[in-house]
Write a protein that holds these residues in place. Structure first.
Motif, PDB file in Angstrom:
ATOM      1  N   UNK A 239     -13.984 -46.631 -16.990  1.00  0.00           N
ATOM      2  CA  UNK A 239     -13.138 -46.564 -15.961  1.00  0.00           C
ATOM      3  C   UNK A 239     -12.553 -45.382 -15.829  1.00  0.00           C
ATOM      4  N   UNK A 240     -12.365 -44.600 -14.774  1.00  0.00           N
ATOM      5  CA  UNK A 240     -11.687 -43.370 -14.454  1.00  0.00           C
ATOM      6  C   UNK A 240     -10.643 -43.510 -13.454  1.00  0.00           C
ATOM      7  N   UNK A 241      -9.388 -43.563 -13.647  1.00  0.00           N
ATOM      8  CA  UNK A 241      -8.382 -43.681 -12.925  1.00  0.00           C
ATOM      9  C   UNK A 241      -8.026 -42.098 -12.285  1.00  0.00           C
ATOM     10  N   UNK A 242      -7.602 -41.982 -10.894  1.00  0.00           N
ATOM     11  CA  UNK A 242      -7.433 -40.592 -10.574  1.00  0.00           C
ATOM     12  C   UNK A 242      -5.819 -40.566 -10.217  1.00  0.00           C
TER      13      UNK A 242
ATOM     14  N   UNK B  86     -10.785 -49.945 -18.840  1.00  0.00           N
ATOM     15  CA  UNK B  86     -11.805 -51.025 -18.237  1.00  0.00           C
ATOM     16  C   UNK B  86     -11.250 -51.951 -17.299  1.00  0.00           C
ATOM     17  N   UNK B  87     -12.092 -52.731 -16.940  1.00  0.00           N
ATOM     18  CA  UNK B  87     -11.679 -53.695 -15.673  1.00  0.00           C
ATOM     19  C   UNK B  87     -12.056 -55.056 -16.423  1.00  0.00           C
ATOM     20  N   UNK B  88     -11.152 -56.282 -15.999  1.00  0.00           N
ATOM     21  CA  UNK B  88     -11.312 -57.550 -16.299  1.00  0.00           C
ATOM     22  C   UNK B  88     -10.584 -58.444 -15.389  1.00  0.00           C
ATOM     23  N   UNK B  89     -11.007 -59.647 -15.435  1.00  0.00           N
ATOM     24  CA  UNK B  89     -10.202 -60.640 -14.482  1.00  0.00           C
ATOM     25  C   UNK B  89      -8.768 -60.910 -14.857  1.00  0.00           C
ATOM     26  N   UNK B  90      -7.941 -61.019 -13.929  1.00  0.00           N
ATOM     27  CA  UNK B  90      -6.633 -61.152 -14.396  1.00  0.00           C
ATOM     28  C   UNK B  90      -6.114 -62.264 -15.271  1.00  0.00           C
ATOM     29  N   UNK B  91      -6.734 -63.261 -15.539  1.00  0.00           N
ATOM     30  CA  UNK B  91      -6.617 -64.277 -16.523  1.00  0.00           C
ATOM     31  C   UNK B  91      -7.186 -64.351 -17.434  1.00  0.00           C
ATOM     32  N   UNK B  92      -7.966 -63.362 -17.714  1.00  0.00           N
ATOM     33  CA  UNK B  92      -9.158 -63.479 -18.858  1.00  0.00           C
ATOM     34  C   UNK B  92      -8.482 -63.329 -20.207  1.00  0.00           C
ATOM     35  N   UNK B  93      -9.133 -63.831 -21.266  1.00  0.00           N
ATOM     36  CA  UNK B  93      -8.575 -63.637 -22.527  1.00  0.00           C
ATOM     37  C   UNK B  93      -9.494 -62.460 -23.034  1.00  0.00           C
ATOM     38  N   UNK B  94      -8.576 -61.329 -23.458  1.00  0.00           N
ATOM     39  CA  UNK B  94      -9.157 -60.069 -23.580  1.00  0.00           C
ATOM     40  C   UNK B  94      -9.135 -59.644 -25.139  1.00  0.00           C
ATOM     41  N   UNK B  95     -10.091 -58.989 -25.427  1.00  0.00           N
ATOM     42  CA  UNK B  95     -10.334 -58.332 -26.946  1.00  0.00           C
ATOM     43  C   UNK B  95     -10.819 -56.814 -26.780  1.00  0.00           C
ATOM     44  N   UNK B  96     -10.247 -56.267 -27.663  1.00  0.00           N
ATOM     45  CA  UNK B  96     -10.986 -54.786 -27.802  1.00  0.00           C
ATOM     46  C   UNK B  96     -11.997 -54.961 -29.008  1.00  0.00           C
ATOM     47  N   UNK B  97     -13.245 -54.518 -28.847  1.00  0.00           N
ATOM     48  CA  UNK B  97     -14.280 -54.757 -29.851  1.00  0.00           C
ATOM     49  C   UNK B  97     -14.639 -53.045 -30.388  1.00  0.00           C
ATOM     50  N   UNK B  98     -14.513 -52.836 -31.397  1.00  0.00           N
ATOM     51  CA  UNK B  98     -14.910 -51.677 -32.266  1.00  0.00           C
ATOM     52  C   UNK B  98     -16.328 -52.038 -32.949  1.00  0.00           C
TER      53      UNK B  98
END
Length: 184
Positions: free
Chosen positions: A128-131, A157-169
């Motif tokens: 994602x790119x934010x201006x 990035x973008x995700x649902x507000x209640x999502x369980x989030x992980x960064x994956x490398x």
């Protein structure tokens, strides 16, 4: 003339037999000494049990070390958007500020595409790119780091507000192993 033939010596009195016995004893003794010294040296120096970075899950603020390539998620911010930057319906922007350091002995490449955002198991790119805001000036791109050098930037990035989030490398596109960092 005497017709008596010389009797051969018994096998255990032949000189080459005793040379062979001595060599075998020395070889066996050396092998036993090596195995006992290696087991006693391992008893003296217990090996450090290192957990593979792929087998543990990290948290925001913890340093991940993969072969001298170190990274840390410094902080995570959420942005619901504005008139210029609007996420998909029900989503919010997830902004991960990351620092990468090269502690290896050679130049290391880095790429924002090595990182992905997992939301409830749905993995997407940080593309994602934010201006608006200060996010557009501080996005993590790609490049190379000399030994000891660091770089910091945002992955968006973008995700649902209640999502369980992980960064994956994923250190290598040839390998499907990932290092996970819980973001919430």
């Amino acid at each position: 003339m005497d017709n008596q033939k010389k009797q051969p010596k018994p096998w255990y009195k032949v000189w080459w037999f005793w040379i062979l016995v001595i060599i075998i004893v020395l070889v066996l003794g050396g092998m036993m000494n090596d195995s006992s010294s290696s087991s006693s040296s391992s008893d003296r120096k217990p090996k450090a049990h290192k957990v593979s970075p792929f087998k543990r899950t990290y948290k925001v603020g913890q340093v991940v070390n993969y072969k001298g390539y170190k990274f840390k998620v410094n902080r995570v911010k959420y942005f619901s958007g504005n008139s210029m930057d609007t996420p998909k319906s029900g989503n919010q922007y997830v902004i991960c500020n990351v620092t990468i350091k090269n502690d290896s002995h050679e130049k290391q490449d880095y790429n924002e595409m090595d990182f992905q955002l997992s939301a409830n198991g749905n993995t997407t790119d940080f593309g994602e790119i934010l201006t608006s805001g200060n996010y557009e000036n501080n996005t993590l791109d790609s490049g190379s780091l000399d030994k000891g050098a660091t770089v910091s930037g945002n992955l968006i990035g973008q995700a649902k507000k209640d999502a369980k989030l992980k960064l994956e490398y994923q250190p290598s596109f040839l390998d499907d192993k990932t290092i996970n960092v819980n973001l919430n």
